[in-house]
Design a protein around this motif. Sequence first.
Motif, mmCIF file in Angstrom:
data_model
loop_
_atom_site.group_PDB
_atom_site.id
_atom_site.type_symbol
_atom_site.label_atom_id
_atom_site.label_comp_id
_atom_site.label_asym_id
_atom_site.label_seq_id
_atom_site.Cartn_x
_atom_site.Cartn_y
_atom_site.Cartn_z
ATOM 1 N N GLY A 8 0.838 -1.174 0.000
ATOM 2 C CA GLY A 8 0.000 0.000 0.000
ATOM 3 C C GLY A 8 0.880 1.233 0.000
ATOM 4 N N GLN A 9 0.239 2.388 -0.005
ATOM 5 C CA GLN A 9 0.989 3.647 -0.084
ATOM 6 C C GLN A 9 1.527 4.082 1.277
ATOM 7 N N GLY A 10 1.040 3.461 2.337
ATOM 8 C CA GLY A 10 1.495 3.800 3.680
ATOM 9 C C GLY A 10 0.554 4.781 4.374
ATOM 10 N N THR A 11 0.442 4.630 5.678
ATOM 11 C CA THR A 11 -0.368 5.540 6.473
ATOM 12 C C THR A 11 0.372 5.863 7.766
ATOM 13 N N GLN A 12 0.409 7.126 8.106
ATOM 14 C CA GLN A 12 1.191 7.580 9.264
ATOM 15 C C GLN A 12 0.428 7.350 10.558
ATOM 16 N N VAL A 13 1.110 6.749 11.514
ATOM 17 C CA VAL A 13 0.596 6.634 12.882
ATOM 18 C C VAL A 13 1.584 7.349 13.788
ATOM 19 N N THR A 14 1.106 8.317 14.517
ATOM 20 C CA THR A 14 1.947 9.074 15.449
ATOM 21 C C THR A 14 1.401 8.905 16.846
ATOM 22 N N VAL A 15 2.251 8.450 17.749
ATOM 23 C CA VAL A 15 1.852 8.262 19.136
ATOM 24 C C VAL A 15 2.499 9.356 19.965
ATOM 25 N N ALA A 16 1.674 10.182 20.559
ATOM 26 C CA ALA A 16 2.156 11.296 21.358
ATOM 27 C C ALA A 16 2.366 10.856 22.801
ATOM 28 N N SER A 17 3.472 11.294 23.376
ATOM 29 C CA SER A 17 3.772 10.908 24.760
ATOM 30 C C SER A 17 3.033 11.791 25.755
#
Length: 115
Positions: free
Chosen positions: A106-115
Motif C-alpha cells: 500500500g501507499q502507507g499511512t502515518q501513525v503518530t503516538v504522542a507521549s
Amino acid sequence: QVRLVESGGGLVQSGGSHRLSCEASGRIVAFTAMGWYRQAPGRERELVAIMSSGRHVVYADSVKGRFTLSRDKAQKSWSLQMNNLTPDDTAVYYCNAKLSTSTFWGQGTQVTVAS
C-alpha cells in the motif's frame, strides 16, 4: 493488477488504541500471506505482523501481546488492532500482501503516538 489501500492512520495518545485497515482490489485469487510492515524515521522498514493463508500469524517481538492482525473470510481486507501504543510505535505503516512470487504494498499511512 492488485491495489492495496490503507486507512486509519492518525495521532494517538500514548497508552491508547488504534485500528488500521487494508482493502485489496484487482485480480485477487488468494494471497499466500498478508499483513503489515512499518518504517520509523531513520530506520529500515520492519515486519509488524503477517498472516499466512492458513491464518497462522507471526508478530514482531515488539508488538506481541499488544497488536492483533485479523482478516475477513474473502481475504480482501485485513486489519491491525493496536493497543497500549507507545511513542516507539510511531511510524508509517504499510499494508503488504504476497501472491506466489509477487509482493504488493500500500501507499502507507502515518501513525503518530504522542507521549
